[in-house]
Design a protein around this motif. Structure first.
Motif, PDB file in Angstrom:
ATOM      1  N   SER A 167      45.991  52.313  42.758  1.00  0.00           N
ATOM      2  CA  SER A 167      46.396  53.718  42.686  1.00  0.00           C
ATOM      3  C   SER A 167      46.964  54.017  41.307  1.00  0.00           C
ATOM      4  CB  SER A 167      47.446  54.024  43.759  1.00  0.00           C
ATOM      5  OG  SER A 167      46.940  53.833  45.047  1.00  0.00           O
ATOM      6  N   PRO A 168      46.891  55.272  40.867  1.00  0.00           N
ATOM      7  CA  PRO A 168      47.469  55.620  39.565  1.00  0.00           C
ATOM      8  C   PRO A 168      48.952  55.299  39.516  1.00  0.00           C
ATOM      9  CG  PRO A 168      46.079  57.394  40.400  1.00  0.00           C
ATOM     10  CD  PRO A 168      46.223  56.423  41.510  1.00  0.00           C
ATOM     11  N   LEU A 169      49.430  54.885  38.357  1.00  0.00           N
ATOM     12  CA  LEU A 169      50.830  54.510  38.212  1.00  0.00           C
ATOM     13  C   LEU A 169      51.733  55.733  38.109  1.00  0.00           C
ATOM     14  CD1 LEU A 169      53.101  52.459  37.731  1.00  0.00           C
ATOM     15  CD2 LEU A 169      52.461  52.432  35.301  1.00  0.00           C
ATOM     16  N   LEU A 170      51.417  56.649  37.217  1.00  0.00           N
ATOM     17  CA  LEU A 170      52.244  57.828  36.975  1.00  0.00           C
ATOM     18  C   LEU A 170      51.602  59.023  37.661  1.00  0.00           C
ATOM     19  CD1 LEU A 170      52.917  57.111  33.214  1.00  0.00           C
ATOM     20  CD2 LEU A 170      54.533  56.796  35.087  1.00  0.00           C
ATOM     21  N   VAL A 171      52.283  59.561  38.672  1.00  0.00           N
ATOM     22  CA  VAL A 171      51.673  60.581  39.524  1.00  0.00           C
ATOM     23  C   VAL A 171      52.637  61.735  39.758  1.00  0.00           C
ATOM     24  CG1 VAL A 171      50.209  58.893  40.714  1.00  0.00           C
ATOM     25  CG2 VAL A 171      52.486  59.408  41.612  1.00  0.00           C
ATOM     26  N   ASN A 172      52.104  62.805  40.355  1.00  0.00           N
ATOM     27  CA  ASN A 172      52.929  63.942  40.757  1.00  0.00           C
ATOM     28  C   ASN A 172      53.726  63.573  42.001  1.00  0.00           C
ATOM     29  OD1 ASN A 172      51.721  65.510  38.730  1.00  0.00           O
ATOM     30  ND2 ASN A 172      50.091  66.194  40.101  1.00  0.00           N
ATOM     31  N   LEU A 173      55.031  63.647  41.908  1.00  0.00           N
ATOM     32  CA  LEU A 173      55.884  63.263  43.027  1.00  0.00           C
ATOM     33  C   LEU A 173      56.460  64.452  43.787  1.00  0.00           C
ATOM     34  CD1 LEU A 173      57.883  60.346  41.360  1.00  0.00           C
ATOM     35  CD2 LEU A 173      56.008  60.151  42.991  1.00  0.00           C
TER      36      LEU A 173
ATOM     37  N   GLY B  35      47.158  58.584  26.279  1.00  0.00           N
ATOM     38  CA  GLY B  35      46.028  58.471  27.184  1.00  0.00           C
ATOM     39  C   GLY B  35      45.927  57.108  27.837  1.00  0.00           C
ATOM     40  N   GLU B  36      46.326  56.063  27.110  1.00  0.00           N
ATOM     41  CA  GLU B  36      46.289  54.709  27.669  1.00  0.00           C
ATOM     42  C   GLU B  36      47.306  54.553  28.794  1.00  0.00           C
ATOM     43  OE1 GLU B  36      44.856  52.407  23.562  1.00  0.00           O
ATOM     44  OE2 GLU B  36      46.992  52.562  24.074  1.00  0.00           O
ATOM     45  N   VAL B  37      48.478  55.167  28.643  1.00  0.00           N
ATOM     46  CA  VAL B  37      49.513  55.059  29.665  1.00  0.00           C
ATOM     47  C   VAL B  37      49.166  55.918  30.879  1.00  0.00           C
ATOM     48  CG1 VAL B  37      51.961  55.433  30.165  1.00  0.00           C
ATOM     49  CG2 VAL B  37      51.273  54.525  27.950  1.00  0.00           C
ATOM     50  N   LEU B  38      48.643  57.128  30.641  1.00  0.00           N
ATOM     51  CA  LEU B  38      48.301  58.006  31.756  1.00  0.00           C
ATOM     52  C   LEU B  38      47.149  57.444  32.588  1.00  0.00           C
ATOM     53  CD1 LEU B  38      48.561  61.571  30.142  1.00  0.00           C
ATOM     54  CD2 LEU B  38      50.247  60.346  31.511  1.00  0.00           C
ATOM     55  N   GLY B  39      46.347  56.575  32.016  1.00  0.00           N
ATOM     56  CA  GLY B  39      45.237  55.982  32.749  1.00  0.00           C
ATOM     57  C   GLY B  39      45.581  54.686  33.461  1.00  0.00           C
ATOM     58  N   MET B  40      46.830  54.250  33.405  1.00  0.00           N
ATOM     59  CA  MET B  40      47.214  52.979  34.017  1.00  0.00           C
ATOM     60  C   MET B  40      47.262  53.079  35.532  1.00  0.00           C
ATOM     61  SD  MET B  40      50.197  51.410  31.538  1.00  0.00           S
ATOM     62  CE  MET B  40      49.787  50.825  29.877  1.00  0.00           C
ATOM     63  N   ARG B  41      46.870  51.992  36.172  1.00  0.00           N
ATOM     64  CA  ARG B  41      47.025  51.841  37.608  1.00  0.00           C
ATOM     65  C   ARG B  41      48.241  50.951  37.883  1.00  0.00           C
ATOM     66  NH1 ARG B  41      41.545  52.836  39.300  1.00  0.00           N
ATOM     67  NH2 ARG B  41      40.804  54.397  37.789  1.00  0.00           N
ATOM     68  N   ILE B  42      48.676  50.918  39.132  1.00  0.00           N
ATOM     69  CA  ILE B  42      49.852  50.116  39.492  1.00  0.00           C
ATOM     70  C   ILE B  42      49.638  48.657  39.125  1.00  0.00           C
ATOM     71  CG2 ILE B  42      51.224  49.271  41.432  1.00  0.00           C
ATOM     72  CD1 ILE B  42      50.826  51.966  42.766  1.00  0.00           C
ATOM     73  N   SER B  43      48.440  48.155  39.341  1.00  0.00           N
ATOM     74  CA  SER B  43      48.158  46.745  39.071  1.00  0.00           C
ATOM     75  C   SER B  43      48.141  46.418  37.585  1.00  0.00           C
ATOM     76  CB  SER B  43      46.808  46.352  39.680  1.00  0.00           C
ATOM     77  OG  SER B  43      45.766  47.174  39.147  1.00  0.00           O
TER      78      SER B  43
ATOM     79  N   VAL C 151      51.761  44.565  30.357  1.00  0.00           N
ATOM     80  CA  VAL C 151      50.903  45.641  30.856  1.00  0.00           C
ATOM     81  C   VAL C 151      49.504  45.415  30.314  1.00  0.00           C
ATOM     82  CG1 VAL C 151      52.768  47.326  31.070  1.00  0.00           C
ATOM     83  CG2 VAL C 151      51.505  47.192  28.933  1.00  0.00           C
ATOM     84  N   GLU C 152      48.531  45.716  31.140  1.00  0.00           N
ATOM     85  CA  GLU C 152      47.128  45.611  30.744  1.00  0.00           C
ATOM     86  C   GLU C 152      46.618  47.006  30.378  1.00  0.00           C
ATOM     87  OE1 GLU C 152      45.396  43.026  30.285  1.00  0.00           O
ATOM     88  OE2 GLU C 152      45.961  41.399  31.654  1.00  0.00           O
ATOM     89  N   VAL C 153      46.033  47.123  29.208  1.00  0.00           N
ATOM     90  CA  VAL C 153      45.369  48.352  28.807  1.00  0.00           C
ATOM     91  C   VAL C 153      43.899  48.189  29.173  1.00  0.00           C
ATOM     92  CG1 VAL C 153      44.817  49.896  26.907  1.00  0.00           C
ATOM     93  CG2 VAL C 153      47.026  48.724  26.954  1.00  0.00           C
ATOM     94  N   VAL C 154      43.478  48.885  30.225  1.00  0.00           N
ATOM     95  CA  VAL C 154      42.143  48.685  30.813  1.00  0.00           C
ATOM     96  C   VAL C 154      41.278  49.920  30.576  1.00  0.00           C
ATOM     97  CG1 VAL C 154      40.874  48.163  32.923  1.00  0.00           C
ATOM     98  CG2 VAL C 154      43.177  47.217  32.577  1.00  0.00           C
ATOM     99  N   PRO C 155      40.143  49.782  29.900  1.00  0.00           N
ATOM    100  CA  PRO C 155      39.241  50.932  29.716  1.00  0.00           C
ATOM    101  C   PRO C 155      38.616  51.339  31.041  1.00  0.00           C
ATOM    102  CG  PRO C 155      38.773  49.158  28.142  1.00  0.00           C
ATOM    103  CD  PRO C 155      39.682  48.581  29.182  1.00  0.00           C
ATOM    104  N   ARG C 156      38.696  52.629  31.349  1.00  0.00           N
ATOM    105  CA  ARG C 156      38.078  53.161  32.566  1.00  0.00           C
ATOM    106  C   ARG C 156      37.470  54.522  32.242  1.00  0.00           C
ATOM    107  NH1 ARG C 156      43.175  51.273  34.633  1.00  0.00           N
ATOM    108  NH2 ARG C 156      42.906  49.460  36.008  1.00  0.00           N
ATOM    109  N   GLU C 157      36.386  54.837  32.913  1.00  0.00           N
ATOM    110  CA  GLU C 157      35.740  56.122  32.721  1.00  0.00           C
ATOM    111  C   GLU C 157      35.889  57.030  33.933  1.00  0.00           C
ATOM    112  OE1 GLU C 157      31.703  55.562  31.593  1.00  0.00           O
ATOM    113  OE2 GLU C 157      32.174  54.564  29.694  1.00  0.00           O
ATOM    114  N   ASP C 158      36.564  56.549  34.993  1.00  0.00           N
ATOM    115  CA  ASP C 158      36.634  57.321  36.234  1.00  0.00           C
ATOM    116  C   ASP C 158      38.032  57.859  36.513  1.00  0.00           C
ATOM    117  OD1 ASP C 158      37.768  54.839  36.646  1.00  0.00           O
ATOM    118  OD2 ASP C 158      36.929  54.553  38.654  1.00  0.00           O
ATOM    119  N   ASN C 159      38.906  57.919  35.511  1.00  0.00           N
ATOM    120  CA  ASN C 159      40.229  58.486  35.733  1.00  0.00           C
ATOM    121  C   ASN C 159      40.108  59.987  35.969  1.00  0.00           C
ATOM    122  OD1 ASN C 159      41.673  56.055  35.382  1.00  0.00           O
ATOM    123  ND2 ASN C 159      41.580  56.281  33.153  1.00  0.00           N
TER     124      ASN C 159
END
Length: 396
Positions: free
Chosen positions: A292-298, A218-226, A238-246
């Motif tokens: 933007s999300p890091l890991l996305v549907n390509l 879940g931490e990796v799937l919530g990562m943004r490019i930044s 890599v920064e593990v950033v808590p977010r509630e809007d993923n």
């Protein structure tokens, strides 16, 4: 039969509830879920909803749903037997294909106990008293840390248990370095002649990040490019950033941020993937930003939408069908392997705890304290060589 149902309240993210055979919300379960939604990730809510939906189905088949407040040990034991036998009958003569794993049964039982503990605390439902009487489980020996056991009073354990057949009970499963490499190569391999990657580079990056950082899925799937910071002459991390809007429901456990340093090999893989991502966004005419999300549907819609846990599970199943990796491996095995590799290579426990995001080093000791004395695992691979490319910062 009861079932878990995905819902999206107006102005809120997707969550789950439980409806009964008459398509009505199961009020006791919904009340319990609602009391915890602000604490749990959406995936946790889904897991608990699934467990309680199966429990309610079991009660409905026995015509005992109205008596959910009066059940005891026989009913819960029958529930586990019902799950083992394909949710059809409580006892079966023949062996049914692919019964639930002990881990799945333990998750179902844990959800049920949590539900009844809360019902006891809030509404004085007496079921928990029937299920949780008994001698507390014997605590593992802690040697010089034994004084920590006195900080909290012993708690009653469940009278219903899930029996495990493995002799390595309590030891988290791990992947050997060769198995991890097979998983990575099963996703994408480098074509040195063409100077490009063949296969799914996004999936290779996903599993490489899991292996080298020890992050939860879940931490990796919530990562943004930044969140992936390139070194530029310094150490990448890599920064593990808590977010509630993923939008994919990914959450950081306990919402604790942390920084995990990585090696140059992972940094190069990220750079290659970022180039692929930018080119794909240009082809589609879609905007791409640092947040933007890091890991996305390509390759399939919704294009450039964040990757979901279910897609990763499907990828794991596809790799297992090809015979890649040991039987039953999951993304969380990378986290166990990461911690095990560091400890076998001589990394101090408190450094491993910081890297994994454990609130207390004792959690790390409880989970991986056996590693130091496992000569067989130590001899299975040269773990120091395996982690030699990693950058492990001790926080000093």
């Amino acid at each position: 039969m009861a079932c878990g149902l995905a819902v999206r309240p107006a102005g809120e993210g997707r969550t789950w509830t439980v409806i009964d055979a008459s398509y009505r919300t199961v009020s006791p379960v919904e009340e319990w879920l609602e009391a915890h939604r602000h604490l749990w990730s959406p995936n946790t809510v889904r897991g608990y909803a699934t467990s309680l939906a199966q429990w309610w189905t079991f009660l409905e088949q026995r015509d005992e749903a109205d008596g959910w407040q009066e059940v005891g040990v026989p009913a819960v034991a029958g529930f586990l037997s019902w799950l083992r036998n394909g949710r059809t009958v409580e006892h079966a003569i023949g062996v049914l294909p692919e019964p639930p794993s002990p881990e799945t049964l333990e998750a179902r039982l844990a959800a049920l106990l949590s539900f009844y503990r809360w019902q006891h605390a809030v509404h004085d439902v007496p079921v928990a008293d029937r299920l949780l009487r008994g001698v507390p489980r014997r605590r593992p020996a802690r040697g010089l840390l034994a004084h920590l056991d006195a900080r909290d009073a012993p708690k009653p354990s469940s009278l219903v248990r899930v029996r495990r057949s493995s002799r390595r009970h309590g030891r988290p499963p791990v992947l050997l370095p060769g198995q991890i490499q097979a998983v990575l190569d099963g996703c994408a391999v480098a074509d040195t002649a063409a100077g490009d990657w063949v296969g799914n580079l996004r999936d290779r990056l996903l599993f490489a990040v899991l292996a080298e950082t020890g992050c939860r899925l879940g931490e990796v799937l919530g990562m943004r490019i930044s969140d992936f910071v390139m070194g530029r002459g310094q150490t990448p991390y890599v920064e593990v950033v808590p977010r509630e809007d993923n939008s994919n429901g990914a959450r950081v456990k306990m919402m604790r941020p942390r920084r995990v340093y990585v090696g140059a090999d992972l940094e190069r893989l990220f750079a290659d993937y970022l180039t692929l991502l930018a080119c794909r966004a240009t082809e589609l005419g879609l905007a791409l930003a640092v947040d933007s999300p890091l890991l996305v549907n390509l390759s399939r819609p919704p294009l450039l939408a964040p990757l979901r846990e279910g897609t990763v599970r499907d990828k794991v199943k596809a790799l297992r069908r090809k015979g890649i990796g040991p039987a039953g491996w999951s993304p969380h095995w990378f986290r166990h392997t990461h911690a095990t590799a560091l400890l076998l290579a001589g990394t101090p426990e408190w450094v491993v705890a910081r890297r994994l995001g454990h609130a207390h080093v004792q959690t790390t000791l409880d989970l991986y304290g056996w590693v130091r004395g496992d000569d067989a695992l130590r001899a299975a691979a040269n773990w120091k060589t395996y982690i030699s490319a990693w950058q492990v910062d001790d926080g000093r």
